[in-house]
Design a protein around this motif. Structure first.
Motif, PDB file in Angstrom:
ATOM      1  N   ASN A 203      -3.463  -5.262   3.559  1.00 42.36           N
ATOM      2  CA  ASN A 203      -2.150  -5.267   2.916  1.00 42.36           C
ATOM      3  C   ASN A 203      -1.107  -3.889   3.300  1.00 42.36           C
ATOM      4  OD1 ASN A 203      -2.388  -7.424   1.153  1.00 42.36           O
ATOM      5  ND2 ASN A 203      -4.068  -6.141   0.275  1.00 42.36           N
ATOM      6  N   ASN A 204      -1.887  -2.925   3.860  1.00 39.43           N
ATOM      7  CA  ASN A 204      -1.103  -1.622   4.063  1.00 39.43           C
ATOM      8  C   ASN A 204      -1.142  -0.897   5.568  1.00 39.43           C
ATOM      9  OD1 ASN A 204      -3.454   0.009   3.497  1.00 39.43           O
ATOM     10  ND2 ASN A 204      -2.692  -0.121   1.447  1.00 39.43           N
ATOM     11  N   GLY A 205      -2.389  -1.517   6.091  1.00 38.17           N
ATOM     12  CA  GLY A 205      -2.674  -0.833   7.336  1.00 38.17           C
ATOM     13  C   GLY A 205      -3.560   0.454   7.470  1.00 38.17           C
ATOM     14  N   ASN A 206      -3.919   0.713   6.163  1.00 33.35           N
ATOM     15  CA  ASN A 206      -4.911   2.039   5.923  1.00 33.35           C
ATOM     16  C   ASN A 206      -6.053   1.835   6.609  1.00 33.35           C
ATOM     17  OD1 ASN A 206      -2.480   3.442   5.289  1.00 33.35           O
ATOM     18  ND2 ASN A 206      -2.982   3.089   2.963  1.00 33.35           N
TER      19      ASN A 206
ATOM     20  N   ASP B 226      -7.316  -1.946   5.884  1.00 32.09           N
ATOM     21  CA  ASP B 226      -6.869  -2.626   4.600  1.00 32.09           C
ATOM     22  C   ASP B 226      -5.673  -3.702   5.132  1.00 32.09           C
ATOM     23  OD1 ASP B 226      -4.973  -3.466   2.380  1.00 32.09           O
ATOM     24  OD2 ASP B 226      -5.805  -1.484   1.294  1.00 32.09           O
TER      25      ASP B 226
ATOM     26  N   GLU C 107      -1.762  -5.979  14.466  1.00 35.94           N
ATOM     27  CA  GLU C 107      -1.178  -4.631  13.797  1.00 35.94           C
ATOM     28  C   GLU C 107      -2.297  -3.947  13.264  1.00 35.94           C
ATOM     29  OE1 GLU C 107       3.189  -6.166  11.806  1.00 35.94           O
ATOM     30  OE2 GLU C 107       0.968  -6.456  10.779  1.00 35.94           O
TER      31      GLU C 107
ATOM     32  N   CYS D 179      -3.275  -0.037  14.169  1.00 34.08           N
ATOM     33  CA  CYS D 179      -3.698   1.095  13.200  1.00 34.08           C
ATOM     34  C   CYS D 179      -5.096   1.726  13.639  1.00 34.08           C
ATOM     35  CB  CYS D 179      -3.763   0.216  11.888  1.00 34.08           C
ATOM     36  SG  CYS D 179      -2.328  -0.263  11.225  1.00 34.08           S
TER      37      CYS D 179
ATOM     38  N   LYS E 154      -1.209  -9.315   4.983  1.00 37.19           N
ATOM     39  CA  LYS E 154       0.173  -8.925   5.240  1.00 37.19           C
ATOM     40  C   LYS E 154      -0.019  -8.205   6.518  1.00 37.19           C
ATOM     41  CE  LYS E 154       1.483  -8.400   0.378  1.00 37.19           C
ATOM     42  NZ  LYS E 154       1.791  -7.373  -0.644  1.00 37.19           N
ATOM     43  N   VAL E 155      -1.095  -7.636   7.177  1.00 31.25           N
ATOM     44  CA  VAL E 155      -0.984  -6.995   8.424  1.00 31.25           C
ATOM     45  C   VAL E 155      -1.877  -7.857   9.391  1.00 31.25           C
ATOM     46  CG1 VAL E 155      -2.317  -5.030   9.573  1.00 31.25           C
ATOM     47  CG2 VAL E 155      -1.227  -4.778   7.236  1.00 31.25           C
TER      48      VAL E 155
END
Length: 229
Positions: free
Chosen positions: A217-220, A215, A171, A175, A166-167
């Motif tokens: 999925n969420n960029g962490n 990650d 992106e 991050c 998703k990232v």
């Protein structure tokens, strides 16, 4: 002699994975659990089919303390000798139901064998969409008539796991740049990290940290690789 199955000390699976789920679509689009296969390409064995090794009185089974999945089986796994990697893979496939494998013939790739002390270990790496996701080792003991005596599994169940990030790459670099300096030409690499978690590996410029896992999925930031690692 009556067979006894002993549960050995539980272990926690530590699988760091890199590529390609088994099958064509179960890991890519998040197939439902109801579609999970309940039959396999070869006849399935049970723990009752295993007999103790010479000098032993029991079969040992090690399970993951969190999931209760079988991780290691120690005992004579089959009456038939294992003479090559194909026979080794067929035997591994016959324990798919017990070990939680989905389709070893599409998931596992032979990576080599190591001989030592009258034994040989056959290793198969697990892949998902080009990324290594774990591995399985089968030990064959020449003193036991070249029969398999240990199945050691670092397999990761990727049923329903999506490898579509998703990232985006760009992106992921942004991050990482929130905390570390990055090169403009930094090229992230998609991987499957412990969890399992789909992640981007991003190289960074730092005195102590060489790359970070983002990650997908969420960029962490979920992991940092240090220079001394």
């Amino acid at each position: 002699m009556k067979k006894t199955i002993i549960a050995a000390a539980a272990v926690t699976a530590a699988a760091v994975m890199l590529s390609g789920c088994s099958g064509d679509s179960h890991s890519r689009k998040g197939s439902g659990a109801a579609d999970r296969p309940e039959s396999w390409a070869v006849e399935q064995r049970t723990l009752e089919d295993i007999t103790p090794m010479s000098g032993e009185e029991q079969v040992y089974v090690t399970r993951d303390e969190e999931t209760d999945e079988v991780k290691i089986i120690q005992g004579v796994l089959s009456d038939d000798p294992v003479n090559n990697e194909r026979e080794a893979l067929d035997l591994i496939a016959s324990y798919s139901q017990i070990m939680g494998y989905i389709d070893v013939y599409s998931e596992l790739q032979y990576s080599g064998a190591t001989e030592y002390n009258h034994k040989i270990d056959y290793r198969f790496d697990q892949y998902c969409d080009g990324m290594q996701a774990g591995y399985v080792e089968l030990m064959v003991d020449y003193d036991e008539g070249s029969r398999a005596v240990v199945l050691n599994s670092h397999y990761t169940d990727l049923w329903g796991f999506s490898t579509d990030p998703k990232v985006s790459e760009a992106e992921a670099v942004k991050c990482a740049a929130d905390k570390y300096k990055t090169d403009k030409g930094a090229k992230p690499q998609l991987t499957i990290a412990e969890g399992p978690v789909l992640a981007w590996i991003v190289p960074v410029i730092d005195d102590d940290v060489t790359e970070v896992y983002i990650d997908a999925n969420n960029g962490n930031i979920i992991r940092e690789i240090h220079a001394e690692d």
